[in-house]
Design an enzyme around this catalytic site. Structure first.
Site, mmCIF file in Angstrom:
data_model
loop_
_atom_site.group_PDB
_atom_site.id
_atom_site.type_symbol
_atom_site.label_atom_id
_atom_site.label_comp_id
_atom_site.label_asym_id
_atom_site.label_seq_id
_atom_site.Cartn_x
_atom_site.Cartn_y
_atom_site.Cartn_z
ATOM 1 N N SER A 78 0.796 -1.206 -0.084
ATOM 2 C CA SER A 78 0.031 0.015 -0.101
ATOM 3 C C SER A 78 0.863 1.285 -0.005
ATOM 4 O O SER A 78 1.968 1.317 0.513
ATOM 5 C CB SER A 78 -0.968 -0.029 1.242
ATOM 6 O OG SER A 78 -1.522 1.381 1.353
ATOM 7 N N TYR A 121 -0.940 0.094 10.522
ATOM 8 C CA TYR A 121 -1.330 -0.636 9.183
ATOM 9 C C TYR A 121 0.030 -0.337 8.222
ATOM 10 O O TYR A 121 0.438 -1.067 7.382
ATOM 11 C CB TYR A 121 -2.710 -0.055 8.585
ATOM 12 C CG TYR A 121 -2.816 -0.360 7.038
ATOM 13 C CD1 TYR A 121 -3.070 -1.674 6.553
ATOM 14 C CD2 TYR A 121 -2.737 0.540 5.958
ATOM 15 C CE1 TYR A 121 -3.384 -1.885 5.458
ATOM 16 C CE2 TYR A 121 -2.924 0.385 4.580
ATOM 17 C CZ TYR A 121 -3.349 -0.968 4.463
ATOM 18 O OH TYR A 121 -3.372 -1.261 3.055
#
Length: 259
Positions: free
Chosen positions: A137, A151
């Protein structure tokens, strides 16, 4: 005229292939001729039972169950797409991230790939070829302190692990790559946009703009679609990309502002 990319005879594992970009990747690879096994906690009706494994990949037992199914149902694997990821951490910055929250983020975004690779890549090495794609990501480069610290850190760990793995196994015939999406237009992201819109007293387009603004803007003015993520993954997994390994491909509409 031959198809630009052909996956006939290829055996593929796509984790989390029931929704969003995972489902789009599964559908595209099957359309191109691959036999694709996927896994999630529950099976949607459209996926045949024989090509699905119900498993919790945040556990060691779940990863072993999927690896066993890959060998028994596919007879091995040529391509692995590690699509599983996400976050359940609360907003509130670093102080609200307990040890349990950190473990949950690592168990979802790092360890499934580490475990499945450890179980399945030796088979790829033995057959002399394979492709492993880790879906990371842009959050690893653009963490949002209010909500995505854990995250983003887990995805950064996945990226570092992926690079190291590529240096070890590429000489043995196994290509390892990373795909790092930005904001993807999925059902869950639309729910988020709707919630933000309601809280801000605006419409859906206003909610989407709030998300884009939180990322510092998206130069093309929109998120990526799941199908666009799948197109990139399909090319990188194909023989057309035979000399590409050890690198990261960002697909974010220009969100990351640096070189």
């Amino acid at each position: 005229m031959e198809n630009f990319i052909d996956f006939k005879g290829k055996r593929v594992l796509v984790t989390a292939g029931t929704k969003g970009a995972g489902a789009a990747t599964l559908d595209l690879l099957r359309h191109m001729g691959a036999t694709v096994l996927t896994t999630a906690r529950s099976r949607p009706a459209k996926i045949p039972q024989e090509l699905f494994v119900a498993a919790d990949l945040t556990s060691d037992a779940g990863c072993h169950a999927v690896a066993t199914a890959v060998r028994e149902r596919l007879g091995g694997v040529d391509i692995i797409v590690h699509m599983l990821g996400g976050s359940s951490a609360p907003a509130g910055g670093f102080q609200v991230l307990t040890d349990d929250e950190w473990r949950r983020e690592l168990d979802l975004n790092l360890f499934p790939a580490v475990r499945l690779d450890r179980l399945l890549i030796p088979d790829m090495i033995a057959q002399g070829h394979g492709v492993v794609i880790h879906v990371s990501s842009i959050q690893r480069l653009l963490p949002l302190p209010e909500a995505t610290t854990a995250y983003a850190a887990a995805k950064a760990a996945l990226s570092t692990y992926s690079k190291s793995l590529s240096k070890e196994v590429s000489p043995k015939g196994v290509r390892v790559l990373r795909v790092s999406p930005g904001w993807i237009l999925t059902e869950s992201s639309m729910h988020l946009a709707q919630r933000l819109a309601k809280e801000a007293g605006t419409d859906l387009e206003g909610g989407k703009k709030l998300i884009m603004d939180s990322l510092g803007g998206i130069p093309i003015g929109r998120p990526s679609t799941p199908e666009e993520i799948a197109n990139l993954i399909a090319f990188l997994a194909s023989d057309r990309a035979g000399t590409i390994t050890g690198v990261e491909y960002v697909i974010d509409g220009g969100t990351v502002p640096t070189v």
